[in-house]
Design an enzyme around this catalytic site. Structure first.
Site, mmCIF file in Angstrom:
data_model
loop_
_atom_site.group_PDB
_atom_site.id
_atom_site.type_symbol
_atom_site.label_atom_id
_atom_site.label_comp_id
_atom_site.label_asym_id
_atom_site.label_seq_id
_atom_site.Cartn_x
_atom_site.Cartn_y
_atom_site.Cartn_z
ATOM 1 N N ILE A 28 2.984 -15.843 8.152
ATOM 2 C CA ILE A 28 1.463 -16.817 8.073
ATOM 3 C C ILE A 28 0.811 -17.038 9.621
ATOM 4 C CG2 ILE A 28 0.188 -18.671 7.347
ATOM 5 C CD1 ILE A 28 2.154 -18.675 5.043
ATOM 6 N N MET B 124 4.516 -10.252 7.911
ATOM 7 C CA MET B 124 4.854 -11.251 6.777
ATOM 8 C C MET B 124 5.002 -12.957 7.162
ATOM 9 S SD MET B 124 5.073 -9.878 4.107
ATOM 10 C CE MET B 124 5.227 -8.560 3.025
ATOM 11 N N ASN C 15 -6.378 -7.796 6.160
ATOM 12 C CA ASN C 15 -4.963 -7.827 5.627
ATOM 13 C C ASN C 15 -5.332 -6.882 4.313
ATOM 14 O OD1 ASN C 15 -2.470 -8.376 5.059
ATOM 15 N ND2 ASN C 15 -2.807 -9.848 3.452
ATOM 16 N N HIS D 217 -3.219 -6.707 0.487
ATOM 17 C CA HIS D 217 -2.321 -7.538 -0.280
ATOM 18 C C HIS D 217 -2.111 -6.795 -1.593
ATOM 19 C CE1 HIS D 217 -0.423 -11.122 -1.747
ATOM 20 N NE2 HIS D 217 -1.163 -10.956 -2.725
HETATM 21 C C1 GAR Z 1 2.545 -3.667 1.290
HETATM 22 O O1 GAR Z 1 2.565 -3.657 -0.181
HETATM 23 C C2 GAR Z 1 1.658 -4.576 1.589
HETATM 24 O O2 GAR Z 1 0.484 -4.970 0.513
HETATM 25 C C3 GAR Z 1 2.322 -5.905 1.664
HETATM 26 O O3 GAR Z 1 3.614 -5.478 2.013
HETATM 27 C C4 GAR Z 1 3.612 -4.303 1.647
HETATM 28 C C5 GAR Z 1 3.981 -3.712 3.039
HETATM 29 O O4 GAR Z 1 4.618 -2.412 3.116
HETATM 30 N N1 GAR Z 1 1.781 -7.073 2.103
HETATM 31 C C6 GAR Z 1 2.010 -8.261 1.630
HETATM 32 O O5 GAR Z 1 2.481 -8.729 0.733
HETATM 33 C C7 GAR Z 1 1.096 -9.423 2.543
HETATM 34 N N2 GAR Z 1 0.994 -10.522 1.648
HETATM 35 P P1 GAR Z 1 4.366 -1.227 4.298
HETATM 36 O O6 GAR Z 1 5.040 -2.057 5.421
HETATM 37 O O7 GAR Z 1 4.998 0.005 3.902
HETATM 38 O O8 GAR Z 1 2.776 -1.062 4.615
#
Ligand code: GAR
Length: 209
Positions: free
Chosen positions: A96, A94, A111, A113
């Site tokens: 940048i 999270m 990444n 998203h």
């Molecule tokens: C996921 O949904 C991913 O796509 C998102 O955070 C979550 C992490 O879940 N990423 C973002 O929003 C990046 N901008 P996880 O820790 O269970 O993989």
């Protein structure tokens, strides 16, 4: 290099279900790579525990111990370089990334998203998709460049948005697809199957055997 010598570094901040999908894909042979290190900016990220359970080195790097984002990112880059990482995978990371970090690993950061980019970059994107009234959303695996969520798109998956959805039910539906396309995209990169022109990523013709 044999493909299983391909080294991935995974950056995380939270629960790590995408990390788990990558670990599972490696363990079941779909993904011919190994995770050399998982690094988190959050000490209590469950992703760190997931890594250790699978015998993967897990490192917490505390942002508070660095004077600036640039210094943090240079130290982060060094950790990855020291382990000769071929590809940096952001999996719910999270922070940048600084231009310095992106420059060091140019073209080698991807990444996942939870929206169909370029729609809904940034945070809380499932709620934004619902509020906007889109009928379909999904997820995107993309290269990371200096524009947040703006790099070339590798793979996407679409899910319907139901009238009854809230951010959580939509996020859960999208997450199922994230876990499928992220390992798939990584394996495509490992196999050198991507042709990239400007920002358009296409699959190279397969050579008939
Ligand atoms: C996921 O949904 C991913 O796509 C998102 O955070 C979550 C992490 O879940 N990423 C973002 O929003 C990046 N901008 P996880 O820790 O269970 O993989």
């Amino acid at each position: 290099m044999t493909s299983s010598n391909y080294k991935i570094g995974v950056l995380v901040s939270g629960r790590g279900t995408n990390l788990q999908a990558i670990i599972d894909a490696i363990e079941n042979g779909e993904l011919k790579a190994r995770i050399a290190v998982v690094i988190s900016d959050k000490q209590d990220a469950p992703a760190l525990e997931r890594s250790r359970k699978h015998g993967i080195e897990a490192v917490w790097m505390n942002p508070k111990q660095f004077a600036s984002k640039k210094e943090y990112d240079l130290a982060l880059a060094l950790e990855l370089k020291n382990r000769q990482i071929d590809l940096v995978c952001l999996a719910g990371y999270m922070r940048i990334l600084s231009p310095e970090f992106i420059g060091i690993f140019s073209g080698k950061i991807i990444n996942i998203h939870p929206s169909l980019l370029p729609a809904f970059p940034g945070l809380n994107v499932q709620q934004k998709a619902i509020d906007y009234g889109v009928k379909f959303s999904g997820c995107t695996v993309h290269f990371v460049n200096e524009e947040v969520d703006g790099g070339a798109i590798i793979l996407q998956a679409v899910v319907p948005v139901h009238d009854s959805d809230d951010a959580q039910t939509l996020a859960d539906r999208i997450l199922v697809q994230e876990h499928l396309i992220y390992p798939k995209a990584i394996q495509m990169i490992i196999e050198n199957r991507l042709h990239i022109e400007n920002r358009k990523v296409t699959l190279k013709e397969s050579i008939p055997s």
